[in-house]
Design a protein around this motif. Structure first.
Motif, short mmCIF file in Angstrom:
data_model
loop_
_atom_site.label_atom_id
_atom_site.label_comp_id
_atom_site.label_asym_id
_atom_site.label_seq_id
_atom_site.Cartn_x
_atom_site.Cartn_y
_atom_site.Cartn_z
N HIS A 1 97.91 49.57 57.15
CA HIS A 1 98.90 50.62 57.39
C HIS A 1 99.86 50.79 56.21
O HIS A 1 100.67 51.73 56.22
CB HIS A 1 99.69 50.31 58.67
CG HIS A 1 98.86 50.37 59.91
ND1 HIS A 1 98.42 51.55 60.46
CD2 HIS A 1 98.37 49.38 60.70
CE1 HIS A 1 97.69 51.30 61.54
NE2 HIS A 1 97.65 49.99 61.72
N GLY A 2 99.81 49.88 55.24
CA GLY A 2 100.64 50.02 54.06
C GLY A 2 102.12 49.83 54.32
O GLY A 2 102.95 50.47 53.66
N VAL A 3 102.45 48.97 55.28
CA VAL A 3 103.86 48.76 55.62
C VAL A 3 104.03 47.36 56.18
O VAL A 3 103.13 46.83 56.84
CB VAL A 3 104.32 49.82 56.66
CG1 VAL A 3 103.55 49.71 57.95
CG2 VAL A 3 105.81 49.72 56.91
N ALA A 4 105.18 46.75 55.88
CA ALA A 4 105.48 45.43 56.44
C ALA A 4 105.85 45.55 57.91
O ALA A 4 106.49 46.52 58.33
CB ALA A 4 106.62 44.78 55.66
N LEU A 5 105.45 44.57 58.71
CA LEU A 5 105.71 44.61 60.15
C LEU A 5 106.97 43.84 60.53
O LEU A 5 107.54 44.09 61.59
CB LEU A 5 104.51 44.05 60.92
CG LEU A 5 103.21 44.84 60.74
CD1 LEU A 5 102.10 44.20 61.56
CD2 LEU A 5 103.40 46.30 61.14
N PHE A 6 107.39 42.90 59.68
CA PHE A 6 108.62 42.16 59.95
C PHE A 6 109.14 41.56 58.65
O PHE A 6 108.42 41.47 57.66
CB PHE A 6 108.41 41.06 61.01
CG PHE A 6 107.40 40.01 60.61
CD1 PHE A 6 107.80 38.87 59.93
CD2 PHE A 6 106.07 40.16 60.94
CE1 PHE A 6 106.88 37.90 59.57
CE2 PHE A 6 105.14 39.19 60.57
CZ PHE A 6 105.55 38.06 59.88
N GLU A 7 110.39 41.18 58.67
CA GLU A 7 111.01 40.57 57.50
C GLU A 7 110.68 39.08 57.46
O GLU A 7 110.85 38.38 58.45
CB GLU A 7 112.53 40.76 57.52
CG GLU A 7 112.97 42.20 57.44
CD GLU A 7 114.48 42.35 57.47
OE1 GLU A 7 115.15 41.38 57.07
OE2 GLU A 7 114.96 43.40 57.89
#
Length: 307
Positions: A47-53
């Motif tokens: 998805h090209g995005v981080a899911l959590f920090e």
């Protein structure tokens, strides 16, 4: 758009939120931490995005992670409810679960688990066999109980055991006790003091069975009480030493009411199992009850490990 989302991904994110970190989520799902990390990495790369920090406690999810959690919260209960309905169709309407316990502190985790289970299986009648049971497995044979919570497995018994969790048992002392300076207690440290316990036989006490009896040590005296709060008051008044699961004593430790000491350099470990007769062992509602106990206890109790 081609989706790679599977139920296991949603379960992973849900467990991550509930458990608070990768390690605890992996334990909850019975996976390795690397397998869990690999799942998350695949989702993030796709998805090209981080899911959590990373490195936040508790975990702080990104907007993308929160959106997937919304999906998990919608889908997972529907799947679980459908699976239970299929089990009901296959096995018939469930009846009752009468629970017998041999430990006084079991209610600290048993009651919350029962509350969760009632929502999942409202047609199953839950009941606790009244009173402390010295032989809960015997009640299974007499058909007076359907499930027994025990601290040991007896391979000679014709019952099925479901592992629940293990936990540390600590010694509790008054803050100004003569042994307060010690890092941990040995068997001989109990010899000249009063052992404060619940009113149960010696063979049902882990500290006696695993520590004192093998060392040939008998405490100077034994004092019993039904109530945990009374036990801790006696300890605080320097009337003796008590031993309890760490999670059962944690509230008193947080208030600096008494001191906790490990028993032995490696600590004393207790274990709990759910026992039932073979004809009930494969019932969907019974297995779901065991799963509920394990999950609820792991998320709500401190310092336990799943078996």
């Amino acid at each position: 758009m081609q989706s790679i989302l599977e139920l296991r991904h949603l379960k992973t994110l849900h467990a991550l939120r509930e458990a608070g970190n990768l390690l605890r989520a992996a334990v909850l799902l019975n996976l390795t931490q690397s397998a869990l990390s690999h799942q998350i990495k695949l989702l993030e790369e796709h998805h090209g995005v981080a899911l959590f920090e990373r490195k936040t406690t508790p975990i702080r999810f990104s907007a993308a992670g929160e959106r997937l959690l919304q999906l998990a919260d919608s889908v997972l209960p529907l799947v679980a409810n459908t699976e239970r309905d299929l089990a009901r169709l296959a096995q018939g309407v469930a009846g009752q679960l009468r629970i017998a316990v041999e430990c006084h502190t079991c209610f600290d985790w048993l009651m919350p688990a029962m509350d969760v289970f009632r929502q999942r299986w409202p047609e199953v009648e839950l009941d606790i066999v009244s009173g402390f049971q010295a032989d809960p497995v015997g009640l299974l044979y007499e058909h007076k109980a359907d499930i027994a919570i025990v601290s040991e497995m007896d391979e000679t018994e014709a019952v099925r055991y479901h592992p629940l969790f293990r936990f540390e048992i600590v010694a509790l002392l008054a803050k100004d006790h003569a042994l307060a300076h010690k890092t941990y207690l040995l068997a001989e440290d109990f010899a000249s003091d009063t052992l404060i316990t619940y009113p149960v036989p010696d063979e049902m006490l882990d500290v006696v069975r695993q520590v004192l009896k093998p060392a040939g040590i008998t405490p100077a005296a034994r004092r019993t009480t039904e109530l945990t709060v009374a036990m801790l008051q006696l300890v605080a008044s320097k009337r003796g030493i008590a031993t309890l699961p760490l999670w059962a004593a944690q509230n008193y430790l947080n208030r600096d009411y008494v001191l906790a000491k490990r028993i032995g350099s490696a600590g004393l470990t207790g274990r709990l199992y759910a026992a039932c007769l073979p004809e009930l062992a494969d019932k969907a509602y019974l297995n779901d009850f065991v799963t509920t106990i394990r999950e609820s206890s792991y998320l709500n109790l401190q310092s336990i490990e799943l078996l």
